[in-house]
Design a protein around this motif. Sequence first.
Motif: not given
Length: 593
Positions: A95-113
């Motif tokens: 949000k403020q300053k990125p920690k990494y170049k990019a993110a690959y996000v994998y959720f264990t389960d359904y992510c609420p809207d």
Amino acid sequence: MAAGLEYGLKGIVWKRIQDTIIADCRKSKVWKILILDPFTTKILSSCCKMSDLMSEKITIVEDLYKNREPVLEMKAIYFISPTAKCVDAFIGDFKQKPKYKAAYVYFTDYCPDDLFNNMKLYCAKYIQVCKEINLSFLPQEAQVFTFDNPGAFNSIYKPNSLDKMKTLETLADQLVTICATLDEYPGVRYKKDSKNMENAKTLAELVDNKLARHYELDDSGKKKGKTQAQLLIVERGFDPVSPILHELTYQAMAYDLIDIQKDIYQYKAKDGSEKEALLNEDDMLWVKLRHKHIAEVSEQIPKMLKEISASKKQPDGKITISNLSQMMKKMPSFRKELTEKTIHLQLAEDCMQQFSNNVEKLCKAEQDLAVGSDVDGMKVKDPMRTLLPVLLHPYSIHDKIRAVLLYIFSLNGTTDENLSKLIQHVKIEDEREYILNWKRLGVPIITESSIFSRKPTRRDRSQEQTYNLSRWTPVIKDVMEDAVENKLDTKEWPHQSECPAAWNGSGAVSARQKHKPNAQDERRTGSRLIIFIIGGISFSEMRSAYEVTQAVKSCEVIVGSSHILTPTSLLNDIKALGKEPMETFTIEERSNA
């Protein structure tokens, strides 16, 4: 990868992680950081090693909640649960300053809207992949899964629980992920309860609806039909005996009598140093021995050690721990093999010491009360005569409580007056919840009439070879065998939804049978029986899944629960149900909701 992890649920889960998370990341050649929450850390450590991750170009594994240094030239893989806490921590990284170049996000389960929209709002330009991979359970063993949630017991069985429905919803979501990981769309059945316990029915409805939704929205765009699998849901109260008895098979006995925390056995070596050993499926000797009776284990380990010493021209003699440490010094190359066996020699010795000090005398009374007859098959006419010697002996309070419970279960409840006398005798007037609270699980503790309700009939096992102090068979084993043979009563086990006519009386699914050389593969082509116990599973019930699978071959039985029970942990959970929530606590809970 360790040999023990190449098969069963752990192998399936690791393959799932490889086919989703790791396959996506392979496309980008750079080395990466993997960021996990506490639950996904447990999932990964249960099915792979750091070396497996290194070979996939993952160099660092970090904790989502810890303060981490930015590494702007690297891409980060986030394998996390879809909770507000996890998503907030993720947003904080960009949000403020990125920690990494990019993110690959994998959720264990359904992510609420709402959580997903929050991520998009603050981090959209950094997210390269965002997927839900349906992997919200721990592969505890080859045929056992848990949700690592001991608190579910309290949420479901505590009177006036505020989060019971939410807990059942979560369990249903997690059950869908186990079905999805196994690529099964099972017919769902539940054990009907005459005592107005509706949890199994509610959970069956929730799972069935969520499964229908899941397979309606299949990635391939095709609607999946029901597979040759059954999911059975039962409540803990359907068999209160199995988790309370003293068990004499190696794994169940060790976890009951020895203080093993998080599968770690701590012991003192002969030189006085503190040692610890992890009891899991990496240790193939543990896999081989865990379901055997302690008598066989105590015989087999010294025999194995003798074979090693014979092969190394060691003088024959009694195998002792100190002899072994001498051998290890002389033969460093055999150290691993010897260490493994030494650990089990030590653990088996610890179990046998507890057994000969206390448990042996208890076991006879417990077995007679549980089975309802003695070693010679004579019916126990007066259970109180069986119980009295236990109460008069200086056993621990916990052991006496266990015996009193088995006495009450054997009668399907006792009178108020009799119960008061027992509580006074065991001196637990201030802790009577240990006994009374079983009624919250639908187990009869106090009966008004002198005519006690009928106990369910059990399968006849009189021809089976058993040890005298191990005559009890967990009720779930009857259920597994009846299910495989298509003998489950539909009144007792209503169908929430039916699967194709797979369960054709032989337990085999002939249309899908192909000749394969190996028994593990052969089961794959048969049907699967998945059983979920609400409120915890005992080690003897876990063992039953392996025994039935072994005997039937054409059907694989997989069992699971929110968590694994030991007699001590179950008694403590039962007692905790008695503490009514304070009013202030209730108000706080509501304001947080």
